[in-house]
Scaffold this active site. Structure first.
Site, PDB file in Angstrom:
ATOM      1  N   GLY A   8       0.796  -1.387   0.098  1.00  0.00           N
ATOM      2  CA  GLY A   8      -0.134  -0.133   0.035  1.00  0.00           C
ATOM      3  C   GLY A   8       0.836   1.250  -0.034  1.00  0.00           C
ATOM      4  O   GLY A   8       2.001   1.216   0.278  1.00  0.00           O
ATOM      5  N   GLY A  10       0.428   5.686   0.440  1.00  0.00           N
ATOM      6  CA  GLY A  10      -0.541   6.834   0.622  1.00  0.00           C
ATOM      7  C   GLY A  10       0.524   8.244   0.504  1.00  0.00           C
ATOM      8  O   GLY A  10       1.653   7.989   0.365  1.00  0.00           O
ATOM      9  N   VAL A  15       3.225   1.087   2.941  1.00  0.00           N
ATOM     10  CA  VAL A  15       3.170  -0.056   3.732  1.00  0.00           C
ATOM     11  C   VAL A  15       3.583  -1.196   3.381  1.00  0.00           C
ATOM     12  O   VAL A  15       3.307  -1.589   1.864  1.00  0.00           O
ATOM     13  CB  VAL A  15       1.556  -0.313   4.303  1.00  0.00           C
ATOM     14  CG1 VAL A  15       1.388  -1.617   5.050  1.00  0.00           C
ATOM     15  CG2 VAL A  15       1.022   1.073   4.804  1.00  0.00           C
ATOM     16  N   LYS A  28       4.581   0.141   8.201  1.00  0.00           N
ATOM     17  CA  LYS A  28       4.158   1.417   7.683  1.00  0.00           C
ATOM     18  C   LYS A  28       5.435   2.348   7.808  1.00  0.00           C
ATOM     19  O   LYS A  28       5.950   2.426   9.006  1.00  0.00           O
ATOM     20  CB  LYS A  28       3.124   2.072   8.493  1.00  0.00           C
ATOM     21  CG  LYS A  28       2.535   3.503   7.855  1.00  0.00           C
ATOM     22  CD  LYS A  28       1.473   4.003   8.960  1.00  0.00           C
ATOM     23  CE  LYS A  28       0.773   5.139   8.576  1.00  0.00           C
ATOM     24  NZ  LYS A  28      -0.017   5.676   9.144  1.00  0.00           N
ATOM     25  N   ASP A 145     -10.591  10.516   9.786  1.00  0.00           N
ATOM     26  CA  ASP A 145     -10.277  10.131   8.286  1.00  0.00           C
ATOM     27  C   ASP A 145     -10.827   8.593   8.187  1.00  0.00           C
ATOM     28  O   ASP A 145     -10.084   7.901   7.619  1.00  0.00           O
ATOM     29  CB  ASP A 145      -8.615  10.021   8.228  1.00  0.00           C
ATOM     30  CG  ASP A 145      -8.164   9.991   6.749  1.00  0.00           C
ATOM     31  OD1 ASP A 145      -8.945  10.407   5.734  1.00  0.00           O
ATOM     32  OD2 ASP A 145      -7.020   9.533   6.378  1.00  0.00           O
TER      33      ASP A 145
END
Length: 182
Positions: A8, A10, A15, A28, A145
């Site tokens: 992942g 962002g 991640v 992370k 969020d």
């Protein structure tokens, strides 16, 4: 701990699937802006401030996560601030976002209710039950969020039982700090 493939990405980091001993974990890794050797003194100062801000946000997220203990919240397993800020968390199957929009999952009513229930239980814990003796937090936590990419599943609904866990507390704040914003 070893890092394997990225699972992942962002705005503020990536991640990775990792391993800590025999256990698979999610790591992370915060993305820090890179220093330009030709940057002006003012640009270097701005970069330094940005790095300090990222580190401050990282510490705030770790402080929130250290006290979390609920079956519908992703567990923090460890963290480090060098060479870059990073957190080790339990590795989960996939995000609700990916399941809905990549795999085109069309949940039955029972599955929809299960997702809603799990999210509600995690949020209730953050807003009310989180205030308990021994906690470093004396105010409810507001996630700020909550969205499908931040809802992770323990397994695939088609394969039977699954749970939903809330993750990414980077924007979370104590409710008492700035109530007027809510």
């Amino acid at each position: 701990t070893s890092l394997e493939n990225r699972i992942g990405q962002g705005t503020y980091g990536s991640v990775f699937r990792g391993r800590c001993g025999d256990v698979e974990v999610a790591v992370k890794v915060m993305k820090l802006p890179e220093r330009d050797p030709n940057a002006t003194k003012a640009a270097t100062q701005l970069l330094k401030q940005k790095v300090e801000e990222i580190n401050k946000d990282f510490v705030a997220e770790v402080e929130v996560c250290c006290d979390l203990n609920h079956p519908n919240l992703v567990r923090l397993l460890g963290y480090a601030d060098r060479p870059v800020p990073m957190m080790m968390q339990e590795l989960l199957f996939m995000s609700l976002d990916k399941l809905l929009y990549v795999e085109n999952w069309e949940p039955a009513l029972d599955d929809q209710l299960k997702v809603a229930h799990d999210v509600a239980m995690g949020m209730e814990y953050l807003h009310t039950c989180f205030q308990h003796e021994g906690s470093n937090q004396d105010q409810p936590i507001i996630h700020r969020d909550l969205k499908t990419p931040n809802l992770l599943l323990t397994g695939h609904p088609a394969e039977g039982h699954f749970d939903v866990k809330i993750t990414d507390f980077g924007l979370s704040r104590d409710k008492g700090l700035d109530d007027e914003q809510y």
